[in-house]
Design a protein around this motif. Structure first.
Motif, PDB file in Angstrom:
ATOM      1  N   GLU A   8      -2.693   6.801 -40.353  1.00  0.00           N
ATOM      2  CA  GLU A   8      -4.035   6.854 -40.927  1.00  0.00           C
ATOM      3  C   GLU A   8      -4.115   7.754 -42.164  1.00  0.00           C
ATOM      4  O   GLU A   8      -4.835   7.459 -43.116  1.00  0.00           O
ATOM      5  CB  GLU A   8      -4.996   7.350 -39.844  1.00  0.00           C
ATOM      6  N   ARG A  32      -2.962   1.518 -42.204  1.00  0.00           N
ATOM      7  CA  ARG A  32      -3.672   2.753 -41.879  1.00  0.00           C
ATOM      8  C   ARG A  32      -4.567   2.587 -40.655  1.00  0.00           C
ATOM      9  O   ARG A  32      -5.311   3.489 -40.301  1.00  0.00           O
ATOM     10  CB  ARG A  32      -4.461   3.220 -43.089  1.00  0.00           C
ATOM     11  N   ASP A  33      -4.496   1.403 -40.007  1.00  0.00           N
ATOM     12  CA  ASP A  33      -5.273   1.170 -38.798  1.00  0.00           C
ATOM     13  C   ASP A  33      -4.571   0.131 -37.926  1.00  0.00           C
ATOM     14  O   ASP A  33      -3.666  -0.568 -38.384  1.00  0.00           O
ATOM     15  CB  ASP A  33      -6.701   0.727 -39.145  1.00  0.00           C
ATOM     16  N   GLY A  34      -4.997   0.042 -36.682  1.00  0.00           N
ATOM     17  CA  GLY A  34      -4.354  -0.834 -35.721  1.00  0.00           C
ATOM     18  C   GLY A  34      -4.471  -2.312 -36.045  1.00  0.00           C
ATOM     19  O   GLY A  34      -3.507  -3.070 -35.893  1.00  0.00           O
ATOM     20  N   SER A  36      -4.830  -3.801 -38.952  1.00  0.00           N
ATOM     21  CA  SER A  36      -3.934  -4.120 -40.073  1.00  0.00           C
ATOM     22  C   SER A  36      -2.484  -4.120 -39.621  1.00  0.00           C
ATOM     23  O   SER A  36      -1.678  -4.950 -40.053  1.00  0.00           O
ATOM     24  CB  SER A  36      -4.109  -3.116 -41.216  1.00  0.00           C
ATOM     25  N   ILE A  55      -4.515   7.288 -34.775  1.00  0.00           N
ATOM     26  CA  ILE A  55      -5.415   6.426 -35.546  1.00  0.00           C
ATOM     27  C   ILE A  55      -6.755   6.354 -34.841  1.00  0.00           C
ATOM     28  O   ILE A  55      -6.831   6.387 -33.610  1.00  0.00           O
ATOM     29  CB  ILE A  55      -4.831   5.017 -35.801  1.00  0.00           C
ATOM     30  N   SER A  56      -7.825   6.248 -35.615  1.00  0.00           N
ATOM     31  CA  SER A  56      -9.156   6.304 -35.010  1.00  0.00           C
ATOM     32  C   SER A  56      -9.875   4.964 -35.007  1.00  0.00           C
ATOM     33  O   SER A  56     -10.793   4.766 -34.229  1.00  0.00           O
ATOM     34  CB  SER A  56     -10.013   7.340 -35.743  1.00  0.00           C
ATOM     35  N   GLU A  57      -9.478   4.019 -35.844  1.00  0.00           N
ATOM     36  CA  GLU A  57     -10.194   2.749 -35.968  1.00  0.00           C
ATOM     37  C   GLU A  57     -10.049   1.886 -34.721  1.00  0.00           C
ATOM     38  O   GLU A  57     -10.930   1.124 -34.384  1.00  0.00           O
ATOM     39  CB  GLU A  57      -9.690   2.025 -37.226  1.00  0.00           C
ATOM     40  N   MET A  58      -8.928   1.955 -34.059  1.00  0.00           N
ATOM     41  CA  MET A  58      -8.643   1.125 -32.887  1.00  0.00           C
ATOM     42  C   MET A  58      -7.864   1.986 -31.902  1.00  0.00           C
ATOM     43  O   MET A  58      -7.105   2.858 -32.310  1.00  0.00           O
ATOM     44  CB  MET A  58      -7.799  -0.079 -33.323  1.00  0.00           C
ATOM     45  N   PRO A  60      -5.044   3.328 -30.245  1.00  0.00           N
ATOM     46  CA  PRO A  60      -3.639   3.166 -30.597  1.00  0.00           C
ATOM     47  C   PRO A  60      -2.789   2.633 -29.444  1.00  0.00           C
ATOM     48  O   PRO A  60      -1.838   1.881 -29.661  1.00  0.00           O
ATOM     49  CB  PRO A  60      -3.194   4.567 -31.011  1.00  0.00           C
TER      50      PRO A  60
END
Length: 121
Positions: A8, A32-34, A36, A55-58, A60
Motif C-alpha cells: 500500500e 497497492r490494494d487487494g 488490483s 493493506i487497508s482496502e481489502m 489481506p
C-alpha cells in the motif's frame, strides 16, 4: 522469477521493486490494494507474490486466499511489521511460504527469494 508486489505504501513499493530488480528478477506487476493484486495476478501469472498484510482496502487474508486458489503453484511471501505479527501468522497458515518484516532490507529480500524460488519437492 516473475514477481508481483502488493504494498500500500508507495515508497515501500518502489523500494521493494528496486530490490527485486537488483536481484535480476522480473517485477511483472505492482499493486497497492487487494483487488488490483487479484486482477494483475490473473493477467501476469507470477511465480512469487510479495503481499503486505497491512493493506487497508481489502482484507489481506481474504485476498491471499483468492490468490492461492487462482494461481496454482504461486509462492506468497507476506510483508509486515511488528504490529502485524498475528496477520503474518494467519497468512502463513493459509499457505504463504514466508515473510519479510519492515523495514525491508535487501539481504532479507534476497534470502527469501533464494529460499522460495526453488520448486517444491
Amino acid at each position: 522469477m516473475r514477481v508481483l508486489i502488493v504494498e500500500e505504501n508507495a515508497s515501500a513499493l518502489r523500494q521493494l521493486s528496486r530490490m527485486v530488480t537488483n536481484l535480476r528478477h522480473d517485477v511483472v506487476g505492482r499493486a497497492r490494494d487487494g483487488a488490483s493484486a487479484i486482477r494483475l495476478a490473473n493477467e501476469v501469472r507470477p511465480n512469487l507474490i510479495f503481499f503486505s498484510v497491512a493493506i487497508s482496502e481489502m482484507d489481506p487474508i481474504a485476498a491471499i486466499r483468492v490468490l492461492i486458489r487462482m494461481v496454482p503453484g504461486v509462492r506468497i511471501i507476506a510483508l509486515g511489521g511488528a504490529l502485524e505479527k498475528a496477520r503474518l501468522a494467519e497468512a502463513q497458515g493459509l499457505g504463504a511460504v514466508g515473510f519479510v518484516m519492515r523495514p525491508y532490507q535487501p539481504a532479507d529480500v534476497r534470502d527469501v527469494i533464494r529460499r522460495y524460488s526453488q520448486p517444491s519437492r
